[in-house]
Design a protein around this motif. Structure first.
Motif, mmCIF file in Angstrom:
data_model
loop_
_atom_site.group_PDB
_atom_site.id
_atom_site.type_symbol
_atom_site.label_atom_id
_atom_site.label_comp_id
_atom_site.label_asym_id
_atom_site.label_seq_id
_atom_site.Cartn_x
_atom_site.Cartn_y
_atom_site.Cartn_z
ATOM 1 N N ASN A 48 36.667 22.047 44.773
ATOM 2 C CA ASN A 48 36.260 21.812 43.393
ATOM 3 C C ASN A 48 37.234 22.546 42.478
ATOM 4 N N LEU A 49 37.790 21.797 41.547
ATOM 5 C CA LEU A 49 38.742 22.366 40.604
ATOM 6 C C LEU A 49 38.309 22.051 39.177
ATOM 7 N N GLU A 50 38.601 22.980 38.295
ATOM 8 C CA GLU A 50 38.448 22.724 36.871
ATOM 9 C C GLU A 50 39.844 22.457 36.322
ATOM 10 N N THR A 51 40.043 21.254 35.807
ATOM 11 C CA THR A 51 41.327 20.893 35.210
ATOM 12 C C THR A 51 41.088 20.540 33.755
ATOM 13 N N ARG A 55 42.052 25.623 37.849
ATOM 14 C CA ARG A 55 41.521 26.765 38.604
ATOM 15 C C ARG A 55 40.457 26.275 39.554
ATOM 16 N N GLU A 56 40.288 26.989 40.660
ATOM 17 C CA GLU A 56 39.234 26.659 41.615
ATOM 18 C C GLU A 56 37.899 27.144 41.078
ATOM 19 N N VAL A 57 36.873 26.343 41.276
ATOM 20 C CA VAL A 57 35.513 26.728 40.900
ATOM 21 C C VAL A 57 34.601 26.499 42.099
ATOM 22 N N GLN A 58 33.483 27.194 42.102
ATOM 23 C CA GLN A 58 32.511 27.021 43.168
ATOM 24 C C GLN A 58 31.211 26.533 42.550
ATOM 25 N N LEU A 59 30.714 25.395 43.002
ATOM 26 C CA LEU A 59 29.454 24.850 42.523
ATOM 27 C C LEU A 59 28.300 25.547 43.221
ATOM 28 N N ARG A 62 35.803 17.068 41.950
ATOM 29 C CA ARG A 62 36.088 17.246 43.374
ATOM 30 C C ARG A 62 37.426 16.604 43.707
ATOM 31 N N VAL A 69 35.360 19.821 35.467
ATOM 32 C CA VAL A 69 35.163 20.184 36.872
ATOM 33 C C VAL A 69 35.019 18.903 37.689
ATOM 34 N N MET A 111 35.917 12.306 38.995
ATOM 35 C CA MET A 111 37.211 12.920 38.670
ATOM 36 C C MET A 111 38.337 11.916 38.819
#
Length: 117
Positions: free
Chosen positions: A36-39, A86-90, A45, A43, A67
């Motif tokens: 999972n990335l926030e661009t 950046r990487e995010v964690q759901l 996948r 956010v 996405m």
């Protein structure tokens, strides 16, 4: 410092990721594993692309689900722009990983004793 990636293809190629740490994190993903990335504040996948038929790894991730539509629109309208990444964690992913810590509590006996709680 804001990490960035250039919108240059329908996928994100690792060489376009500015952060060495994120680049290595992406390279460490097995084929078809997700992240999972926030661009640019969105956010979504992303999936590690499969190794090629010649055995060389494909050094890219492709968008999945919603996405895919977002990135496709950006590729058409914003090609060449740098966007934050950046990487995010759901929460769902976090709970799945935490539940693995308590496998000793995952037994038929415990299920029977605590299922109504």
């Amino acid at each position: 410092m804001t990490l960035q990636v250039k919108i240059s293809d329908i996928a994100i190629w690792f060489k376009h990721v500015e952060s060495p740490q994120l680049r290595e994190r992406l390279r460490a993903l097995p084929d078809e594993e997700y992240i999972n990335l926030e661009t640019d504040g969105v956010v979504g996948r992303w999936i590690r692309m499969k190794t090629g038929k010649d055995g060389r790894p494909t050094e890219a991730i492709r968008p999945e689900g919603s996405m895919k539509r977002v990135w496709s629109d950006w590729f058409k309208n914003r090609r060449g722009e740098l966007v934050s990444i950046r990487e995010v964690q759901l929460a769902d992913d976090y709970l799945i990983n935490v539940s693995k810590l308590f496998e000793e509590w995952d037994s038929p006996e415990d299920e029977a004793a605590f299922r109504d709680l």
